[in-house]
Design an enzyme around this catalytic site. Structure first.
Site, PDB file in Angstrom:
ATOM      1  N   GLY A 175       0.807  -1.306   0.105  1.00  0.00           N
ATOM      2  CA  GLY A 175       0.037   0.090  -0.051  1.00  0.00           C
ATOM      3  C   GLY A 175       0.618   1.013   0.371  1.00  0.00           C
ATOM      4  CD  GLU A 176       1.523   3.088   3.714  1.00  0.00           C
ATOM      5  OE1 GLU A 176       1.539   3.946   2.691  1.00  0.00           O
ATOM      6  OE2 GLU A 176       0.751   2.478   4.410  1.00  0.00           O
TER       7      GLU A 176
END
Length: 731
Positions: A697-698
């Site tokens: 996600g990052e």
């Protein structure tokens, strides 16, 4: 044990909760049907600093349907216990309605509770608050910073002084707000001294702990329910004041209370990515070998809490060099507290470092990829630990091939299509592979179905689906026969749903619990004289489609249902656990990417259009390719917003946010999102966790803004060191 067949993990499956979402039957925080619920609306401070002199509630209380108005004048004093497990920075809080101080524009100063939302909204406008107002300090350049957090290795000043090539660059990044689709909302209900809240949160356990601390309750007396989150990007990683306000209003009225923040209130009622000023000095030899970097970083925080994020790590380990110094200073301002936003810290550092690397490459006449290749470290030079995996070179190679990097013209403004200047840029990205302690409860029923519970969250990346995939394969069941439940603090505890740690942490706990249950079933079968598997070597038994059988003789076996029913078991249960990193790490754990961008810039008006983007990722084992593709699309889209559009504007005279709404705060729309491709390198990282995952996600967000900025320079010859890149900066 023989390895379990993997039918679900790695398959491009659709979301198990997809039908609920597209049919509108998935219930978000404000949509739960709680009998007798009334409505609350917060009254926000209209000054940016000062003291409340008076609160006149007579007109509001006289309005039909109004039940009460609560402010510092009549609110009960709350314990606000400090709690080490609480999810607020430095153990400090905004203590709502507990004194007359106003610390930022928009601070909650009162709440109106009424039988209808319309009555509460109107009455909130009738509450008259007088202030002794001061002049707030909200400008990063006009406030005194805190003492710095520092890091050093070697002699950065000496290395810079002796470097044949030196650069001194300052970058600025605007404040960004999360702006998820679902507004923050809470429904609170008291049953005696037990509190239940339905809340938009990315950490039900953290919200439970915080509410227990605020109201002086044991954590088990607070239940937090959050089965669906309509986007978060980090905004739900702590318990915000409105959650406390809703619970307080419910206790004071004796009724369940629903409180939904307006879009405007989310700009000062929840957090944001802080604004940064980032000075970067670097030195290299004439072949591009880095010798030294000095980082001086200033970031805004609130006056009542100190917020920090991992902005230092990339400058310590991304490139090889002997001399590094860093000073990271928070600057207390009269604002509400910032919070983590996608790619926290790393995305900010990436913009400065990767833009500087591109400037150095241009100055030396070296291809940007080649410059990065020349500065690849053999190990993490900040810890002297080997990397668990680091395939950044492969990301560069694959990305250059797939994007057509050889077509890039090194000389700026050398490619034109009519009125448009065309440029290509790239950047490297890195993000910490975070893992933390998690638990999951697994129940295998005699009918051949399974239920797995964990107090995790799903704000969109697909937790329901990915965890179901892991459980299905570990138990040897089909996806249809496994139910994964999350979003309830009564389920086994898990870490926050952020920092790309959910898959590694919760997934490993799910795997452990399912492995325990499967092995118990196998042991039961091989010890059961009536089982076809009696006497078989347990290590040779696998489960597929709910049927246990030996690897060499698939016909020899039986189903879970027949085994459990014959032995009088209605279920088999286990508590899966992942302990996270234990003691001192033996490796340095990161995920990596190479991001490529092509832009077109109107030569006359400076308008920037992103034409296409590619991300290549070293992110370990990919549990769900379909979800991974969505992660990349979302992360790159967010990066486009950071690079070209998003900018929270503050009126420094009174601390008011000028563009608090989607009409004025710009985010990417479909017309802004180009052809986006993602490539995930095959591989896994078993040193990191049992699943071999790194998190997605990052890292998919990091490097996007710098790749776009570098492409803009290649197109125009104008180096922009401030985000967002505006037409004015290119004219």
């Amino acid at each position: 044990m023989s390895p379990q067949p993997q039918a679900a993990v790695g398959a491009p499956l659709s979301r198990v909760d997809g039908r609920l979402k597209v049919t509108g039957t998935a219930r978000y925080a404000a949509e739960h049907d709680v009998d007798g619920a009334v409505h609350a609306v917060i009254v926000d401070a209209s000054v940016g600093r000062g003291r409340i002199v008076s609160v006149d509630t007579r007109a509001a209380l006289a309005h039909p349907g109004v039940l009460t108005v609560i402010s510092c004048r009549n609110a009960p004093k709350l314990p606000y216990r400090d709690n080490a497990a609480s999810n607020n920075p430095a153990g400090r809080r905004l203590r709502v309605f507990q004194d007359e101080k106003v610390l930022f524009h928009g601070q909650p100063v009162a709440v109106v509770v009424a039988t209808t939302l319309e009555a509460a909204q109107h009455a909130a406008g009738l509450v008259a608050v007088r202030y002794a107002a001061g002049r707030p300090v909200t400008d990063l350049d006009k406030a005194e910073p805190d003492e710095p957090t520092t890091y050093a290795r070697g002699d950065a000043e000496g290395g810079l002084g002796s470097s044949p090539v030196r650069m001194d660059l300052t970058y600025r990044m605007a404040r960004n707000h999360h702006n998820a689709m679902e507004p923050h909302a809470t429904i609170a209900r008291w049953d005696g001294d037990k509190l239940t809240v339905w809340d938009k949160t990315q950490w039900v356990v953290g919200t439970q702990t915080e509410l227990a601390a605020v109201f002086g309750l044991p954590p088990e007396s607070v239940r937090v329910i959050s089965p669906f989150v309509g986007g978060g990007f980090g905004s739900g990683l702590r318990c915000w004041p409105h959650v406390v306000v809703a619970a307080l209003a419910a206790r004071e009225t004796g009724r369940p209370v629903k409180l939904v923040l307006t879009r405007k209130q989310q700009y000062f009622g929840t957090g944001f990515r802080p604004a940064y000023r980032y000075r970067l000095r670097l030195g290299s030899d004439r072949s591009g070998r880095l010798r030294a970097m000095a980082h001086q970083i200033d970031a805004e925080t609130s006056s009542y809490e100190t917020f920090t994020e991992s902005v230092l790590a990339p400058g310590q380990m991304l490139y090889s060099m002997p001399d590094v110094s860093q000073a990271y200073r928070t600057v207390p301002l009269d604002v509400n507290t910032p919070l983590y936003m996608r790619g926290p810290g790393y995305a900010t550092a990436s913009f400065a470092i990767e833009s500087a690397m591109d400037e150095l490459a241009h100055q030396l006449g070296i291809d940007p990829i080649e410059l990065r290749q020349r500065n690849e470290p053999a190990q993490d030079e900040s810890t002297n630990l080997p990397f668990s995996t680091r395939r950044l070179r492969e990301c560069y190679t694959v990305g250059a091939r797939e994007f057509g990097w050889q077509r890039r013209r090194p000389e700026p403004r050398s490619r034109r299509e009519g009125d448009w200047l065309i440029g290509m840029g790239m950047a490297a990205g890195v993000y910490d592979t975070a893992r933390n302690t998690a638990q999951a409860r697994v129940r295998l029923n005699a009918d051949g179905t399974a239920v797995v519970d964990a107090a995790a969250s799903d704000m969109g990346p697909g937790t329901y689906t990915a965890q179901t995939q892991v459980a299905a394969d570990a138990l040897g069941l089909t996806m249809r026969t496994v139910t994964f439940r999350l979003g309830d603090s009564r389920y086994p505890p898990t870490p926050p749903h952020g920092g790309s740690m959910t898959m590694a942490s919760v997934g490993s706990a799910v795997l452990d619990g399912c492995d325990q249950v499967r092995r118990r079933a196998i042991e039961l079968a091989v010890g059961d004289r009536e089982s076809p598997l009696y006497g078989a070597d347990a290590s040779d038994v696998v489960v597929r489609g709910g049927r246990l059988h030996t690897v060499d003789s698939p016909a020899r076996g039986e189903t879970y249902t027949s085994l459990l029913t014959r032995n009088g078991h209605s279920r088999l249960e286990a508590l899966g656990t992942f302990t996270g990193p234990s003691g001192q790490e033996r490796h340095s754990f990161y995920a990596y990417n190479a991001t490529f961008a092509e832009v077109a810039v109107d030569a006359a008006f400076g308008l920037v259009r992103v034409r296409r983007m590619l991300g290549v990722y070293d992110a370990g084992r990919i549990i769900s390719p379909k979800l991974a593709e969505s992660q990349a699309i979302g992360g790159i889209t967010g990066g486009i917003g950071t690079a070209l559009l998003e900018h929270t504007v503050t009126d420094h005279r009174d601390g008011r946010i000028v563009n608090a709404g989607l009409a004025d705060y710009l985010v990417p729309v479909n017309a802004d999102v180009p052809d986006i491709r993602a490539v995930y390198l095959d591989g896994e990282d078993r040193e990191a966790d049992p699943l071999g995952v790194k998190g997605l996600g990052e890292v998919v967000h990091i490097g996007v803004a710098s790749a776009i900025a570098n492409a803009v320079f290649n197109a125009t010859g104008r180096r922009v060191r401030e985000l967002p890149i505006t037409a004015e900066s290119l004219m």
